[in-house]
Write a protein that holds these residues in place. Sequence first.
Motif, short mmCIF file in Angstrom:
data_model
loop_
_atom_site.label_atom_id
_atom_site.label_comp_id
_atom_site.label_asym_id
_atom_site.label_seq_id
_atom_site.Cartn_x
_atom_site.Cartn_y
_atom_site.Cartn_z
N PHE A 1 0.84 -1.21 0.00
CA PHE A 1 0.00 0.00 0.00
C PHE A 1 0.87 1.25 0.00
N LEU A 2 1.95 1.26 0.82
CA LEU A 2 2.85 2.42 0.87
C LEU A 2 3.50 2.67 -0.48
N ARG A 3 3.95 1.58 -1.12
CA ARG A 3 4.60 1.74 -2.43
C ARG A 3 3.61 2.33 -3.44
N GLU A 4 2.33 1.85 -3.42
CA GLU A 4 1.35 2.35 -4.38
C GLU A 4 0.97 3.80 -4.07
N ASP A 5 0.83 4.14 -2.76
CA ASP A 5 0.37 5.50 -2.40
C ASP A 5 1.45 6.54 -2.64
N THR B 1 14.38 1.50 -1.32
CA THR B 1 15.22 0.39 -0.85
C THR B 1 14.69 -0.19 0.45
N TYR B 2 14.24 0.74 1.37
CA TYR B 2 13.69 0.27 2.64
C TYR B 2 12.45 -0.61 2.41
N ILE B 3 11.56 -0.11 1.54
CA ILE B 3 10.31 -0.86 1.30
C ILE B 3 10.62 -2.20 0.62
N ASP B 4 11.56 -2.18 -0.35
CA ASP B 4 11.92 -3.44 -1.02
C ASP B 4 12.54 -4.41 -0.02
N THR C 1 6.65 9.87 -5.01
CA THR C 1 7.35 10.74 -4.06
C THR C 1 8.51 10.03 -3.34
N LEU C 2 8.64 8.72 -3.47
CA LEU C 2 9.69 8.00 -2.75
C LEU C 2 11.05 8.25 -3.39
N ASN C 3 12.05 8.51 -2.50
CA ASN C 3 13.41 8.64 -3.03
C ASN C 3 14.08 7.27 -3.05
#
Length: 626
Positions: free
Chosen positions: A433-437, A448-451, A441-443
């Motif tokens: 959900f965080l990746r889609e939302d 890398t953290y989410i992956d 805007t993610l740097n």
Amino acid sequence: MIENNKVRHLVVVDDESRAVGVVTQSNMIEHLGYEYFVEIRRVSQVMTKVLFTISKGATVDQTVTEMARNSVSCLIIAQDNRPLGMLTERDVVNLLVDHKDIWKLKVEEVMSSPVRTVSPNTSVHEVSEIMKQEHIRRVVVVDEDGKIVGLTTQTDLVRGLEVKYIETLKEVIKEKDIKIESTSRDLADKTVYLDNILRSSIYMGIVVADLDFRISYYNPGAEQILGYPAEEVIGRDVREIHFEENVGLPPFDTIAETIPKNKSQTFTFEQDKKNGKRFIDAMVSGIWDNEEKLVGFVLMLRDVTECRRAEEKLRESTRRLKIAYDQSTVYAQQLNEEITQRKQAQKALQKAHDELEQRVRERTIKLVNMTEQLKRQLTERGRVEQALRLAHKYLSKKAADLEAANEELSQYDHIVAHVLKAPLRAIHFYSDFLREDFEGTLNGDQKTYIDSLTRVVRQGAKLVDDLLEFSMVCRRSGPIETIDVGVFLQELIVSLDLPSDVEVVMGNEWPTIEAEPALVQEIFLHLISNAVKFNHLPRKRIEIGWLPAGDEHYKLFVRDNGIGIEPRYHEQIFHVFEPLYPKEFEGTGVGLAICKKIVQRHGGRIWVESEPGKGSTFYFTISSAG
């Protein structure tokens, strides 16, 4: 006549009984009129529903035995109740003419194939036309799925002829009924008289047989002499009883040849009974009809054992009397000497009697002592048996408790795995959900953290699954089967669908083992997958082989050309959760621990021989007898 006599051909004769032709079922089918097909419209009305089938792997010998046992002229070779072919009595005759060894042939090699099939709704007229055009006598009836529901032969079509053809005969038969009834009464009266005469001959055994030696009459006298009740021998070949009793009868072929010349033949045979040897006088005569034609045989038996014994006793008495007469003078001279010898013998006998009584007394004392000792041993044995019964009862209860505990532990493992994986799934969903939302805007670090979070969650789920498998491997129980290791590995490698850069090398000769197939598959899955995973070379090579390891074990191995393992880690890699390269290669370190558990369960051991950069060879032993 064809239906009642179970034949397919009838010979046509003129008024003087000379053969003028042959009529067959095929002739009748070819000339059936239209009125026959008006009454019988569908093949389902005339087909045979009780069928006999056999698998294609059976031998011709087994098939012929089934045909003879069930008195059928053909067998359908089927698989999943669908016809593959057919073997008829005519096919068997052709095989015998060709001098083929039917005991070694498989039925699928000689069966008639393909089989002509029709549906149950096919008209009888159409089936008749098919038989005429294709020159066949049988068609298999199948349903919409192609499964066998019946068999229609020329005999079935003939059997279906309308009643009106039979009605024509009823008038003729009715005219003969009165004469037949009168004749039957006379014959019945004569039969009763004759049967009473024969059955009253209790001292004379009477057996009547046809030209094939099949018994058709067997009176009570024969039952008493031969020892067989009538219901067991009527219809049997008299030669079977001859061989069972092992009596010295002359060859039956000789009897059949000599009786028409001499009218009768007499002989004597012996029987070994519980109460001694019996002697039976027998006479075989022919039975002729009004035209002096031989139609059967009558065997008349008389037990002459007592006469033989009386004659033997008389001869023995005469012989003894003559010997006594000849020696009477000698006895008179030796009488005084015998009297003296008897007195001496009486003294010796008395002495021996006294010594025997003393020995009996001594033996009686020993026997009493031994009896007392045996009583004590039996009492002690009873106490031991009681203790064993209590111990068995206790162990049975403990076994039941252990089985229940294992079941509860298995359920507990699944519950724990489900509970542990639930939060991991939630973390996985939230990271998605965080990746889609925040996709735009993610740097770089945030992605890398989410992956990393997703990868860690996936590894955690895999760790839970491996932990569950490790805990279940020793409690899981499957059937022990005979495994051809070569065939087993070929099927396994095909199912793995390995990458094109992996080459698997196997030998041609492989042993068979007794083991649980699912657990053996688990061992090779882990070893082959590790051989592929821990290999950086562009051409990966895996060799699978085996070696004998004593009388009751085989040593199997999986060899690769991968990165290799330092000797100091050769024991560590078989421990749970101790992967050597956790950062470079994904894994939980449970696979080899599972392999070790499975091998130990089958009474073997597992080890590795390896050096860094020179590949690895994993060995494990397994019992050849399960």
